[in-house]
Design an enzyme around this catalytic site. Structure first.
Site, mmCIF file in Angstrom:
data_model
loop_
_atom_site.group_PDB
_atom_site.id
_atom_site.type_symbol
_atom_site.label_atom_id
_atom_site.label_comp_id
_atom_site.label_asym_id
_atom_site.label_seq_id
_atom_site.Cartn_x
_atom_site.Cartn_y
_atom_site.Cartn_z
ATOM 1 N N TYR A 1 -9.074 -16.388 -4.991
ATOM 2 C CA TYR A 1 -9.378 -16.974 -3.577
ATOM 3 C C TYR A 1 -10.464 -17.933 -3.673
ATOM 4 C CZ TYR A 1 -6.866 -13.184 -1.758
ATOM 5 O OH TYR A 1 -5.776 -11.983 -1.515
ATOM 6 N N TRP B 1 0.972 -1.266 -0.039
ATOM 7 C CA TRP B 1 -0.100 -0.011 -0.088
ATOM 8 C C TRP B 1 0.905 1.233 -0.060
ATOM 9 C CZ3 TRP B 1 -3.030 -3.361 -1.457
ATOM 10 C CH2 TRP B 1 -3.799 -4.124 -0.662
ATOM 11 N N GLU C 1 -2.746 -11.202 -6.676
ATOM 12 C CA GLU C 1 -3.130 -11.821 -4.977
ATOM 13 C C GLU C 1 -3.688 -13.131 -5.453
ATOM 14 O OE1 GLU C 1 -5.758 -9.615 -2.530
ATOM 15 O OE2 GLU C 1 -5.203 -7.746 -3.166
ATOM 16 N N ASN D 1 -7.112 -0.749 -5.192
ATOM 17 C CA ASN D 1 -7.069 -2.014 -5.093
ATOM 18 C C ASN D 1 -8.570 -2.879 -4.771
ATOM 19 O OD1 ASN D 1 -6.583 -4.583 -3.571
ATOM 20 N ND2 ASN D 1 -7.490 -3.818 -1.571
ATOM 21 N N GLU D 2 -8.754 -3.606 -5.772
ATOM 22 C CA GLU D 2 -10.115 -4.326 -5.836
ATOM 23 C C GLU D 2 -11.389 -3.442 -6.071
ATOM 24 O OE1 GLU D 2 -10.360 -7.197 -2.575
ATOM 25 O OE2 GLU D 2 -9.017 -8.492 -3.401
ATOM 26 N N TRP E 1 -0.590 -13.917 -1.295
ATOM 27 C CA TRP E 1 -1.202 -13.216 -0.392
ATOM 28 C C TRP E 1 -1.073 -14.061 1.025
ATOM 29 C CZ3 TRP E 1 -2.922 -8.098 -0.020
ATOM 30 C CH2 TRP E 1 -3.624 -8.020 1.319
#
Length: 464
Positions: A312, A113, A377, A231-232, A419
């Site tokens: 994920y 970040w 990720e 981010n996302e 991640w």
């Protein structure tokens, strides 16, 4: 040295200088004067570029000014906490340790970040365009210098779509506090002129900053691999797809207007939109098509240099015994929390999903987008299956093998970032997918082996 000159001139002069220096250290915030800074000498690094579907490192010979181009395949990791932890002088050694250990594993890129928005004492951006210089100096400046010291390149994410560290919600809060009429929808971040101006102000301050330790502008710093816009990104409604697309195009162009040397990516998770009937079935659930994002359409924007994907399967797939491509799946939750999963998911379904997920994005990056795809990720738990194998190793090997095969064929699969990695004492930053690599020998070995075989491909390509 003449004794009389030393006693009458040198020592008094040194004494006066020492007194002045101590006064400066005590009251420097009230002085306009600053001492000339001696900047740190840093190791050479080449900038990373893109040649169609592959990354390359551009190396320049300082004597002859000749250029060589080295193919670059990535095995990397996420440690989002680097800037925040660097602020604490007593724990900065952990940041150095993380970068050092990553380099020892052959990892080449770390995603972290470059944002922390709010009014806290250790937030980077206190108000729109107002920064905590201490966090800049001992935080982000330090992280970049340490990364270069260890030959690590950084993907710097510029804002969070989630609430952690302020995120898009903080920008809209600031706008409302300033008297701007901002919609209650989170999607207003992508459309409100005031909010967009705040974001641009932040981006400009970051991209054009001069590092206080090295003296190198961020826009001239080869240890920065790429800028990640957000981010996302997700929208509350699929009807916000067009505003999001316009926002990505505008902000990518804005970053490029400030910095032509670095790559730009979005920060997507890789979901397909409702208009892509042929691909929407590859999503982990019906919910993913309603988020206003589309991997192909968003990534096709001209100033986006490479595509990003997350993976994920343990939190995206819920109560599902079999994965069938081109089928709309059961939706239960979109949060990344294993505690919300109540069993009923066959491990084979997750394996099948992950395999199709990686294949489809590599194929589309290769054939449609003609850009590299980086799996920025990939997160898997450390639970153990009945056969004694770790879930993480099984799933990580699937990703690694597909990246390796793509690299061997010079296709678009450019690398993956796990991640996330921690070091001892950083457990408070962890989640169900975080781990200390050297405490998991089998995973550590898997990661090192991937680094070695990708490096071998790069070396063979560069020798030919």
């Amino acid at each position: 040295m003449d004794t009389q000159w030393r006693d009458k001139k040198l020592y008094p002069a040194l004494g006066i200088f020492t007194i002045f220096f101590l006064l400066y250290l005590s009251f420097k915030d009230n002085f306009n004067f600053t001492f000339p800074q001696i900047f740190l000498r840093q190791p050479y690094m080449g900038f990373v570029g893109v040649n169609e579907t592959r990354f390359f490192i551009k190396n320049e010979n300082p004597k002859t000014q000749s250029l060589t181009f080295q193919e670059f395949y990535i095995n990397g990791w996420n440690s989002y906490w680097l800037m925040e932890e660097s602020v604490w002088i007593s724990s900065r050694f952990r940041v150095s340790k993380m970068l050092k250990r990553g380099a020892e594993m052959g990892l080449s890129v770390c995603r972290t970040w470059a944002f922390s928005d709010g009014g806290g004492p250790n937030d980077l951006q206190i108000l729109p365009g107002v920064f905590n210089e201490r966090v800049f100096k001992v935080g982000l400046d330090f992280v970049i210098v340490e990364a270069r010291k260890h030959n690590i390149r950084l993907i710097l994410s510029l804002v969070n779509n989630l609430k952690a560290y302020g995120g898009t919600a903080q920008y809209m809060r600031w706008a409302r506090e300033a008297g701007t009429n901002v919609s209650s929808s989170r999607d207003a971040f992508f459309t409100n002129p005031t909010v967009k101006a705040y974001y641009k102000s932040f981006v400009k301050a970051i991209v054009t900053r001069k590092n206080s330790i090295s003296g190198v502008k961020y826009s001239e710093e080869p240890a920065i691999f790429a800028w990640e816009l957000i981010n996302e990104p997700r929208c509350e409604s699929s009807s916000s797809a067009a505003p999001l697309q316009a926002w990505i195009a505008e902000m990518a162009g804005f970053v490029k207007s400030l910095d032509q040397k670095h790559l730009v990516t979005i920060g997507l998770e890789g979901f397909y939109g409702v208009e892509k009937a042929g691909n929407v079935g590859l999503n982990p659930g019906k919910w993913a098509a309603s988020l206003g994002v589309d991997f192909i359409e968003n990534s096709a924007i001209e100033n986006i240099d490479f595509t990003s994907v997350h993976a994920y399967p343990h939190s995206w797939l819920v109560k599902q015994s079999k994965f069938i491509p081109n089928q709309i799946h059961f939706y239960s939750s979109i949060c990344r929390s294993l505690s919300s999963i109540k069993g009923g998911v066959n491990s084979d379904a997750r394996v099948d999903f992950l395999s199709h997920w990686v294949d489809s994005h590599i194929n589309e990056a290769e054939k449609i987008l003609k850009k590299p795809v980086l799996f920025t990720e990939v997160g898997f738990p450390s639970s153990i299956q009945k056969n004694g194998l770790y879930d993480r190793n099984i799933f990580l090997k699937i990703v690694y093998d597909k990246i390796y095969e793509s690299a061997k064929k010079k296709r678009a699969g450019a690398g993956a970032l796990v991640w996330q990695l921690l070091v001892e004492g950083m457990e408070r930053y962890g989640d169900q997918f975080s781990f200390i690599a050297w405490k998991h020998p089998s995973t550590y070995k898997l990661m090192v082996e991937q680094s070695c075989r990708l490096l071998n491909i790069s070396c063979l390509a560069n020798a030919s």
